[in-house]
Design a protein around this motif. Structure first.
Motif, PDB file in Angstrom:
ATOM      1  N   LYS A  67      15.830  54.112  59.323  1.00 29.43           N
ATOM      2  CA  LYS A  67      14.420  53.892  59.011  1.00 29.43           C
ATOM      3  C   LYS A  67      13.954  52.559  59.581  1.00 29.43           C
ATOM      4  N   THR A  68      12.736  52.545  60.055  1.00 23.56           N
ATOM      5  CA  THR A  68      12.135  51.288  60.474  1.00 23.56           C
ATOM      6  C   THR A  68      11.736  50.506  59.231  1.00 23.56           C
ATOM      7  N   ILE A  69      11.471  49.217  59.394  1.00 20.85           N
ATOM      8  CA  ILE A  69      11.083  48.392  58.245  1.00 20.85           C
ATOM      9  C   ILE A  69       9.793  48.929  57.633  1.00 20.85           C
ATOM     10  N   GLU A  70       8.918  49.494  58.470  1.00 19.12           N
ATOM     11  CA  GLU A  70       7.652  50.029  57.965  1.00 19.12           C
ATOM     12  C   GLU A  70       7.834  51.283  57.123  1.00 19.12           C
ATOM     13  N   GLU A  71       9.019  51.903  57.208  1.00 19.25           N
ATOM     14  CA  GLU A  71       9.287  53.109  56.424  1.00 19.25           C
ATOM     15  C   GLU A  71      10.052  52.816  55.139  1.00 19.25           C
ATOM     16  N   LYS A  72      10.502  51.585  54.973  1.00 18.53           N
ATOM     17  CA  LYS A  72      11.273  51.227  53.793  1.00 18.53           C
ATOM     18  C   LYS A  72      10.374  51.167  52.556  1.00 18.53           C
ATOM     19  N   SER A  73      10.931  51.550  51.410  1.00 18.67           N
ATOM     20  CA  SER A  73      10.158  51.614  50.173  1.00 18.67           C
ATOM     21  C   SER A  73       9.534  50.262  49.816  1.00 18.67           C
ATOM     22  N   TYR A  74      10.298  49.186  50.023  1.00 19.89           N
ATOM     23  CA  TYR A  74       9.786  47.860  49.666  1.00 19.89           C
ATOM     24  C   TYR A  74       8.554  47.513  50.493  1.00 19.89           C
ATOM     25  N   TYR A  75       8.599  47.810  51.767  1.00 21.70           N
ATOM     26  CA  TYR A  75       7.457  47.547  52.656  1.00 21.70           C
ATOM     27  C   TYR A  75       6.256  48.391  52.221  1.00 21.70           C
ATOM     28  N   LEU A  76       6.493  49.660  51.931  1.00 25.72           N
ATOM     29  CA  LEU A  76       5.407  50.547  51.505  1.00 25.72           C
ATOM     30  C   LEU A  76       4.779  50.069  50.204  1.00 25.72           C
ATOM     31  N   TRP A  77       5.619  49.532  49.321  1.00 23.26           N
ATOM     32  CA  TRP A  77       5.138  48.997  48.044  1.00 23.26           C
ATOM     33  C   TRP A  77       4.220  47.802  48.277  1.00 23.26           C
ATOM     34  N   LEU A  78       4.651  46.881  49.138  1.00 24.27           N
ATOM     35  CA  LEU A  78       3.808  45.730  49.466  1.00 24.27           C
ATOM     36  C   LEU A  78       2.495  46.183  50.105  1.00 24.27           C
ATOM     37  N   ASN A  79       2.606  47.121  51.025  1.00 25.85           N
ATOM     38  CA  ASN A  79       1.420  47.584  51.738  1.00 25.85           C
ATOM     39  C   ASN A  79       0.450  48.307  50.805  1.00 25.85           C
ATOM     40  N   PHE A  80       0.995  49.002  49.811  1.00 25.90           N
ATOM     41  CA  PHE A  80       0.159  49.650  48.798  1.00 25.90           C
ATOM     42  C   PHE A  80      -0.707  48.605  48.090  1.00 25.90           C
ATOM     43  N   TYR A  81      -0.071  47.525  47.649  1.00 27.83           N
ATOM     44  CA  TYR A  81      -0.820  46.480  46.954  1.00 27.83           C
ATOM     45  C   TYR A  81      -1.821  45.783  47.875  1.00 27.83           C
ATOM     46  N   LEU A  82      -1.430  45.573  49.120  1.00 26.75           N
ATOM     47  CA  LEU A  82      -2.356  44.926  50.063  1.00 26.75           C
ATOM     48  C   LEU A  82      -3.605  45.777  50.247  1.00 26.75           C
ATOM     49  N   ASP A  83      -3.433  47.079  50.399  1.00 26.63           N
ATOM     50  CA  ASP A  83      -4.587  47.976  50.562  1.00 26.63           C
ATOM     51  C   ASP A  83      -5.487  47.941  49.333  1.00 26.63           C
ATOM     52  N   GLU A  84      -4.880  48.014  48.145  1.00 25.82           N
ATOM     53  CA  GLU A  84      -5.670  48.032  46.917  1.00 25.82           C
ATOM     54  C   GLU A  84      -6.405  46.705  46.703  1.00 25.82           C
ATOM     55  N   ILE A  85      -5.737  45.602  47.014  1.00 24.13           N
ATOM     56  CA  ILE A  85      -6.369  44.285  46.862  1.00 24.13           C
ATOM     57  C   ILE A  85      -7.503  44.125  47.859  1.00 24.13           C
ATOM     58  N   ASN A  86      -7.325  44.627  49.077  1.00 21.42           N
ATOM     59  CA  ASN A  86      -8.391  44.531  50.080  1.00 21.42           C
ATOM     60  C   ASN A  86      -9.617  45.345  49.654  1.00 21.42           C
ATOM     61  N   ILE A  87      -9.379  46.510  49.074  1.00 21.42           N
ATOM     62  CA  ILE A  87     -10.497  47.327  48.578  1.00 21.42           C
ATOM     63  C   ILE A  87     -11.248  46.569  47.481  1.00 21.42           C
ATOM     64  N   PHE A  88     -10.487  45.980  46.570  1.00 16.46           N
ATOM     65  CA  PHE A  88     -11.095  45.194  45.490  1.00 16.46           C
ATOM     66  C   PHE A  88     -11.861  44.001  46.055  1.00 16.46           C
ATOM     67  N   SER A  89     -11.261  43.307  46.997  1.00 18.39           N
ATOM     68  CA  SER A  89     -11.863  42.081  47.536  1.00 18.39           C
ATOM     69  C   SER A  89     -13.158  42.354  48.277  1.00 18.39           C
ATOM     70  N   ASN A  90     -13.207  43.481  48.994  1.00 20.50           N
ATOM     71  CA  ASN A  90     -14.411  43.804  49.768  1.00 20.50           C
ATOM     72  C   ASN A  90     -15.650  43.920  48.887  1.00 20.50           C
ATOM     73  N   SER A  91     -15.456  44.269  47.622  1.00 15.90           N
ATOM     74  CA  SER A  91     -16.593  44.473  46.724  1.00 15.90           C
ATOM     75  C   SER A  91     -16.785  43.356  45.708  1.00 15.90           C
ATOM     76  N   ASN A  92     -15.756  42.550  45.494  1.00 12.19           N
ATOM     77  CA  ASN A  92     -15.805  41.629  44.358  1.00 12.19           C
ATOM     78  C   ASN A  92     -15.616  40.147  44.686  1.00 12.19           C
ATOM     79  N   LEU A  93     -15.460  39.803  45.958  1.00 13.85           N
ATOM     80  CA  LEU A  93     -15.295  38.387  46.314  1.00 13.85           C
ATOM     81  C   LEU A  93     -16.565  37.830  46.928  1.00 13.85           C
ATOM     82  N   PRO A  94     -16.889  36.567  46.629  1.00 11.71           N
ATOM     83  CA  PRO A  94     -18.049  35.937  47.267  1.00 11.71           C
ATOM     84  C   PRO A  94     -17.832  35.807  48.778  1.00 11.71           C
TER      85      PRO A  94
END
Length: 219
Positions: A67-94
């Motif tokens: 598996k590539t690093i991008e396919e590893k569970s730990y990487y996917l977990w981090l990327n999941f949070y990054l996506d969710e935080i970016n969605i939140f930030s786009n609507s809720n940050l000054p």
């Protein structure tokens, strides 16, 4: 032992067999595959057996796809949070503000791609302690980089537990269920992004190189 699908005269040629013997081997091999070895003359059977003894055995090999690093569970977990935080930030940050958590995860993902740790169980066990580094870096953001708390906060536990995405059932909150983490969402001015980014990279890189077994070099 894996059944041969074709003759192996090229291997015998590499062992020094002459063309006459190679031609005989090929003809006898084809005949034995069609009619069976028992139908050959004794001398011909011995000739084929002589060839077989010289050739290495063909073993069944399981194809292992790394598996590539991008396919590893730990990487996917981090990327999941990054996506969710970016969605939140786009609507809720000054405007002109950037989330410290975005920087934390972005830099860790970059380091995973750069350093290429295996991120199997030994590395993942060490990675669990990174929540302490994140807490210290967040405190540093407040004390040294003029971070302020955003008016609206991001709930790390809820976003994982309530996600409609196909998340791994073994994933846990990136905050290790720290009750204080869901009460703050630090943000900084754009002017301080690169300095904080550099501090995060230095801290996480040092931890990963010193602690991840797959990154440790044998002395």
């Amino acid at each position: 032992m894996k059944k041969e699908l074709t003759h192996r005269s090229h291997e015998l040629k590499a062992l020094g067999w002459n063309q006459e013997d190679l031609t005989r081997y090929e003809e006898l091999w084809d005949y034995s595959q069609r009619w069976g070895l028992i139908n050959l003359e004794r001398e011909d059977r011995q000739f084929l057996k002589k060839a077989e003894k010289l050739l290495p055995k063909i073993q069944n090999k399981k194809i292992s796809v790394k598996k590539t690093i991008e396919e590893k569970s730990y990487y996917l977990w981090l990327n999941f949070y990054l996506d969710e935080i970016n969605i939140f930030s786009n609507s809720n940050l000054p405007k002109n503000k950037y989330g410290v958590w975005t920087l934390l995860i972005e830099e860790e993902i970059k380091l995973l791609k750069e350093l290429q740790p295996v991120m199997g169980l030994p590395d993942n066990l060490k990675a669990k302690n990174l929540f302490e580094n994140r807490k210290e870096l967040i405190n540093k953001a407040f004390s040294e980089f003029e971070a302020k708390n955003n008016d609206k906060v991001f709930n790390f536990d809820e976003v994982l537990n309530n996600s409609e995405k196909d998340v791994n059932k073994n994933w846990k909150s990136i905050t290790e269920k720290d009750p204080e983490a869901n009460k703050t969402f630090p943000i900084i001015d754009f002017a301080n992004i690169e300095k904080l980014r550099s501090a995060i990279k230095e801290d996480l890189s040092l931890y990963m190189k010193d602690n991840y077994p797959s990154l440790k070099k044998d002395l």
